[in-house]
Design a protein around this motif. Structure first.
Motif, PDB file in Angstrom:
ATOM      1  N   SER A 280       6.556   4.890 -13.983  1.00  0.00           N
ATOM      2  CA  SER A 280       7.273   5.673 -12.969  1.00  0.00           C
ATOM      3  C   SER A 280       8.471   6.398 -13.577  1.00  0.00           C
ATOM      4  O   SER A 280       8.748   7.555 -13.234  1.00  0.00           O
ATOM      5  CB  SER A 280       7.738   4.764 -11.831  1.00  0.00           C
ATOM      6  N   ALA A 281       9.174   5.724 -14.480  1.00  0.00           N
ATOM      7  CA  ALA A 281      10.327   6.349 -15.133  1.00  0.00           C
ATOM      8  C   ALA A 281       9.889   7.545 -15.973  1.00  0.00           C
ATOM      9  O   ALA A 281      10.576   8.571 -16.013  1.00  0.00           O
ATOM     10  CB  ALA A 281      11.055   5.322 -16.002  1.00  0.00           C
ATOM     11  N   THR A 282       8.744   7.418 -16.638  1.00  0.00           N
ATOM     12  CA  THR A 282       8.212   8.540 -17.429  1.00  0.00           C
ATOM     13  C   THR A 282       7.866   9.725 -16.533  1.00  0.00           C
ATOM     14  O   THR A 282       8.200  10.877 -16.847  1.00  0.00           O
ATOM     15  CB  THR A 282       6.961   8.095 -18.208  1.00  0.00           C
ATOM     16  N   ALA A 283       7.197   9.445 -15.411  1.00  0.00           N
ATOM     17  CA  ALA A 283       6.843  10.512 -14.464  1.00  0.00           C
ATOM     18  C   ALA A 283       8.091  11.169 -13.891  1.00  0.00           C
ATOM     19  O   ALA A 283       8.172  12.403 -13.787  1.00  0.00           O
ATOM     20  CB  ALA A 283       5.971   9.948 -13.345  1.00  0.00           C
ATOM     21  N   LEU A 284       9.079  10.352 -13.543  1.00  0.00           N
ATOM     22  CA  LEU A 284      10.336  10.897 -13.021  1.00  0.00           C
ATOM     23  C   LEU A 284      11.047  11.728 -14.076  1.00  0.00           C
ATOM     24  O   LEU A 284      11.623  12.777 -13.770  1.00  0.00           O
ATOM     25  CB  LEU A 284      11.236   9.748 -12.545  1.00  0.00           C
TER      26      LEU A 284
ATOM     27  N   ARG B 120       0.826  -1.205   0.000  1.00  0.00           N
ATOM     28  CA  ARG B 120       0.000   0.000   0.000  1.00  0.00           C
ATOM     29  C   ARG B 120       0.868   1.265   0.000  1.00  0.00           C
ATOM     30  O   ARG B 120       0.504   2.274  -0.605  1.00  0.00           O
ATOM     31  CB  ARG B 120      -0.940  -0.010   1.213  1.00  0.00           C
ATOM     32  N   LEU B 121       1.988   1.219   0.697  1.00  0.00           N
ATOM     33  CA  LEU B 121       2.912   2.359   0.694  1.00  0.00           C
ATOM     34  C   LEU B 121       3.403   2.643  -0.717  1.00  0.00           C
ATOM     35  O   LEU B 121       3.467   3.804  -1.151  1.00  0.00           O
ATOM     36  CB  LEU B 121       4.099   2.079   1.615  1.00  0.00           C
ATOM     37  N   LEU B 122       3.736   1.584  -1.456  1.00  0.00           N
ATOM     38  CA  LEU B 122       4.202   1.745  -2.829  1.00  0.00           C
ATOM     39  C   LEU B 122       3.093   2.333  -3.710  1.00  0.00           C
ATOM     40  O   LEU B 122       3.353   3.188  -4.564  1.00  0.00           O
ATOM     41  CB  LEU B 122       4.660   0.397  -3.380  1.00  0.00           C
TER      42      LEU B 122
ATOM     43  N   LEU C 107      10.695   3.906  -8.373  1.00  0.00           N
ATOM     44  CA  LEU C 107      11.237   3.238  -9.552  1.00  0.00           C
ATOM     45  C   LEU C 107      12.203   2.127  -9.162  1.00  0.00           C
ATOM     46  O   LEU C 107      12.181   1.035  -9.750  1.00  0.00           O
ATOM     47  CB  LEU C 107      11.945   4.266 -10.434  1.00  0.00           C
ATOM     48  N   SER C 108      13.046   2.376  -8.158  1.00  0.00           N
ATOM     49  CA  SER C 108      14.010   1.346  -7.746  1.00  0.00           C
ATOM     50  C   SER C 108      13.303   0.107  -7.194  1.00  0.00           C
ATOM     51  O   SER C 108      13.715  -1.027  -7.466  1.00  0.00           O
ATOM     52  CB  SER C 108      14.966   1.919  -6.698  1.00  0.00           C
ATOM     53  N   LEU C 109      12.229   0.310  -6.432  1.00  0.00           N
ATOM     54  CA  LEU C 109      11.483  -0.843  -5.907  1.00  0.00           C
ATOM     55  C   LEU C 109      10.822  -1.635  -7.027  1.00  0.00           C
ATOM     56  O   LEU C 109      10.823  -2.875  -7.018  1.00  0.00           O
ATOM     57  CB  LEU C 109      10.416  -0.355  -4.927  1.00  0.00           C
ATOM     58  N   LEU C 110      10.240  -0.931  -7.993  1.00  0.00           N
ATOM     59  CA  LEU C 110       9.564  -1.616  -9.103  1.00  0.00           C
ATOM     60  C   LEU C 110      10.550  -2.395  -9.964  1.00  0.00           C
ATOM     61  O   LEU C 110      10.226  -3.475 -10.478  1.00  0.00           O
ATOM     62  CB  LEU C 110       8.807  -0.591  -9.947  1.00  0.00           C
ATOM     63  N   ILE C 111      11.757  -1.854 -10.119  1.00  0.00           N
ATOM     64  CA  ILE C 111      12.778  -2.568 -10.894  1.00  0.00           C
ATOM     65  C   ILE C 111      13.193  -3.845 -10.176  1.00  0.00           C
ATOM     66  O   ILE C 111      13.319  -4.916 -10.787  1.00  0.00           O
ATOM     67  CB  ILE C 111      13.998  -1.653 -11.137  1.00  0.00           C
ATOM     68  N   ILE C 112      13.402  -3.752  -8.859  1.00  0.00           N
ATOM     69  CA  ILE C 112      13.798  -4.929  -8.087  1.00  0.00           C
ATOM     70  C   ILE C 112      12.706  -6.002  -8.137  1.00  0.00           C
ATOM     71  O   ILE C 112      12.994  -7.197  -8.242  1.00  0.00           O
ATOM     72  CB  ILE C 112      14.082  -4.523  -6.628  1.00  0.00           C
ATOM     73  N   ARG C 113      11.442  -5.571  -8.093  1.00  0.00           N
ATOM     74  CA  ARG C 113      10.329  -6.527  -8.112  1.00  0.00           C
ATOM     75  C   ARG C 113       9.946  -6.952  -9.530  1.00  0.00           C
ATOM     76  O   ARG C 113       8.990  -7.711  -9.714  1.00  0.00           O
ATOM     77  CB  ARG C 113       9.112  -5.921  -7.408  1.00  0.00           C
ATOM     78  N   LYS C 114      10.667  -6.421 -10.519  1.00  0.00           N
ATOM     79  CA  LYS C 114      10.486  -6.778 -11.926  1.00  0.00           C
ATOM     80  C   LYS C 114       9.075  -6.477 -12.444  1.00  0.00           C
ATOM     81  O   LYS C 114       8.515  -7.225 -13.256  1.00  0.00           O
ATOM     82  CB  LYS C 114      10.816  -8.260 -12.142  1.00  0.00           C
TER      83      LYS C 114
ATOM     84  N   LEU D  94      12.262   3.329  -0.770  1.00  0.00           N
ATOM     85  CA  LEU D  94      11.167   4.294  -0.757  1.00  0.00           C
ATOM     86  C   LEU D  94      11.109   5.043   0.575  1.00  0.00           C
ATOM     87  O   LEU D  94      10.852   6.250   0.612  1.00  0.00           O
ATOM     88  CB  LEU D  94       9.842   3.579  -1.029  1.00  0.00           C
ATOM     89  N   CYS D  95      11.327   4.336   1.674  1.00  0.00           N
ATOM     90  CA  CYS D  95      11.321   4.984   2.997  1.00  0.00           C
ATOM     91  C   CYS D  95      12.399   6.060   3.069  1.00  0.00           C
ATOM     92  O   CYS D  95      12.164   7.161   3.588  1.00  0.00           O
ATOM     93  CB  CYS D  95      11.532   3.948   4.095  1.00  0.00           C
ATOM     94  N   LEU D  96      13.590   5.751   2.559  1.00  0.00           N
ATOM     95  CA  LEU D  96      14.685   6.726   2.564  1.00  0.00           C
ATOM     96  C   LEU D  96      14.331   7.939   1.711  1.00  0.00           C
ATOM     97  O   LEU D  96      14.620   9.085   2.083  1.00  0.00           O
ATOM     98  CB  LEU D  96      15.966   6.070   2.045  1.00  0.00           C
ATOM     99  N   ALA D  97      13.694   7.704   0.572  1.00  0.00           N
ATOM    100  CA  ALA D  97      13.280   8.821  -0.298  1.00  0.00           C
ATOM    101  C   ALA D  97      12.290   9.734   0.427  1.00  0.00           C
ATOM    102  O   ALA D  97      12.374  10.967   0.319  1.00  0.00           O
ATOM    103  CB  ALA D  97      12.661   8.274  -1.583  1.00  0.00           C
ATOM    104  N   CYS D  98      11.361   9.140   1.191  1.00  0.00           N
ATOM    105  CA  CYS D  98      10.385   9.947   1.945  1.00  0.00           C
ATOM    106  C   CYS D  98      11.063  10.748   3.047  1.00  0.00           C
ATOM    107  O   CYS D  98      10.727  11.918   3.283  1.00  0.00           O
ATOM    108  CB  CYS D  98       9.309   9.039   2.535  1.00  0.00           C
ATOM    109  N   ILE D  99      12.029  10.134   3.733  1.00  0.00           N
ATOM    110  CA  ILE D  99      12.770  10.839   4.786  1.00  0.00           C
ATOM    111  C   ILE D  99      13.529  12.025   4.200  1.00  0.00           C
ATOM    112  O   ILE D  99      13.516  13.133   4.745  1.00  0.00           O
ATOM    113  CB  ILE D  99      13.734   9.867   5.498  1.00  0.00           C
ATOM    114  N   LEU D 100      14.184  11.809   3.068  1.00  0.00           N
ATOM    115  CA  LEU D 100      14.924  12.904   2.420  1.00  0.00           C
ATOM    116  C   LEU D 100      13.977  13.968   1.881  1.00  0.00           C
ATOM    117  O   LEU D 100      14.336  15.150   1.815  1.00  0.00           O
ATOM    118  CB  LEU D 100      15.790  12.340   1.286  1.00  0.00           C
TER     119      LEU D 100
END
Length: 447
Positions: free
Chosen positions: A230-234, A154-156, A215-222, A421-427
């Protein structure tokens, strides 16, 4: 197996199923709460230039309705409640009788001219009460947010939704620039719908950080189709920051925080896919910035060369202090320090800065004489603004509370499978805090 054993097992299964159902229901309600909060925040960003009373009325009505529909599901630690209460109490001290503190010289001078400045510490109690109401509403919203929890999935989803909305906001802003469209609540012709280019840059930097983590999470989860979206939005956000925004702070925050995200991930999460993706992002961003012919490049060159305007009425020995990256901000900050020193315990009262600061204009007038006739709404810093209006104690309490929350969040989530993703939110939160040192993004409720 006896009948008693069978009954006990059935009871345990029912309890377990009931507990699971409650957990699913709680996760659903928290999910809808955060989705609603993201929508309200983006509405606040789009309409920030609208009529003040109507704008806040609509936003707080929506937030109140959201909280009523989806109240907090978990208890909030007592130390957070205590810290929040102390901060609000410290911010309200200016409503005390003025006889409890020393009277500033500017107040004595105005009263000698026959102007009544009131019996409270704040000379504008109605304005201060209005601001305290807004502060209280924001604090209640923050506490309710801490009373919700989301599963990793749900966080993702919430992060992806936020990324798409911010990218759409940036994309629409670019179309408004390209085709010269008009929006009734747009306060100027700059990029974005904020009155300040730096506030737009802050929102896009936060969006880009969330985009990198998502994007990094989605890549890892294939999940390649979602990763492409996500890459387009980024990419849209990077294009907006590097090609349309003219905020120097924006490009600095974007560069520093993206690199910080990569360095703070840790070896456990730095696999070849993540490293390759990040290097591609860096390469494409660099090419985009070099190829784009924007005002931002010229402003960065001026910043590097320190080509700030220097008044003619000062000596050569004094000119060095005026050639500063902060420009006029530095001198507004200096005058604000004098304002804080005169009322160090209570501040002058929330919302009173623009009315009281003219009594302290000295260094800023030296640097730029037009400041003498201009209205300075804030001291170009959230932290100085809070210190001047509510007292340094309020700023210290808020800083300690935020730092503690970020520290515990960092320690709790650094081994999580959603750490990117958690680190991105903290930053992203850190982006607002750091930018608040030299600007006022915290005044925008959408951010």
């Amino acid at each position: 197996m006896s009948k008693e054993d069978s009954k006990v097992r059935r009871k345990k299964r029912r309890r377990h199923q009931s507990s699971e159902n409650r957990g699913i229901e709680s996760d659903n309600k928290s999910f809808y709460f955060f989705i609603g909060l993201v929508v309200i925040a983006l509405f606040a960003c789009v309409s920030s230039g609208g009529p003040r009373q109507g704008f806040y009325g609509i936003v707080f009505l929506l937030i109140g309705t959201l909280i009523a529909l989806f109240p907090p599901r978990f208890s909030i630690p007592k130390w957070i409640l205590l810290g929040t209460g102390l901060f609000f109490l410290a911010s309200s001290l200016s409503l005390l009788p003025r006889g409890l503190t020393s009277t500033p010289a500017w107040r004595i001078h105005l009263e000698s001219l026959g102007l009544d400045t009131g019996k409270l510490i704040t000379p504008h109690p109605a304005k201060s009460i209005e601001l305290l109401f807004i502060i209280g509403a924001v604090l209640i919203t923050a506490l309710c947010t801490l009373g919700h929890r989301l599963s990793r999935q749900r966080l993702l989803k919430v992060a992806s939704f936020f990324l798409l909305l911010v990218a759409a906001y940036a994309g629409i802003s670019m179309l408004f620039i390209e085709y010269q469209w008009k929006w009734a609540w747009d306060p100027n012709d700059q990029f974005g719908f904020f009155g300040n280019r730096n506030h737009m840059a802050t929102l896009m930097v936060i969006g880009s950080l969330v985009g990198t983590g998502t994007l990094s999470l989605l890549i890892i989860r294939k999940k390649w189709s979602l990763a492409l979206i996500s890459a387009t939005a980024l990419g849209i956000l990077c294009w907006a920051i590097l090609g349309y925004s003219i905020s120097r702070t924006g490009i600095l925050l974007f560069s520093v925080l993206q690199i910080s995200w990569f360095l703070l991930l840790g070896k456990k999460f730095l696999n070849p896919k993540i490293i390759t993706s990040f290097l591609v992002l860096v390469l494409m961003s660099t090419i985009l910035f070099v190829v784009s012919d924007t005002q931002l490049e010229e402003r960065l060159k001026q910043m590097v060369k320190l080509e700030e305007s220097v008044p003619d009425n000062i000596s050569n020995a004094e000119k060095e202090s005026y050639q500063n990256i902060l420009g006029l901000r530095k001198f507004i900050h200096t005058d604000t320090y004098s304002m804080i020193a005169n009322e160090p315990w209570t501040g002058s009262g929330p919302g009173s800065f623009e009315f009281i600061f003219p009594q302290y204009k000295k260094e800023s007038i030296k640097h730029s004489p037009h400041v003498n006739n201009a209205v300075v709404l804030h001291p170009e810093s959230n932290w100085l603004d809070l210190s001047a209006e509510a007292g340094p104690m309020s700023a210290l309490l808020l800083a300690l509370l935020i730092i503690a929350l970020l520290f515990f969040s960092f320690r709790k989530n650094r081994k999580s499978r959603s750490w990117q993703l958690c680190l991105a939110c903290i930053l992203g939160i850190l982006c607002i805090i750091v930018h608040g040192l030299v600007d006022v993004p915290g005044q925008k409720i959408g951010i």
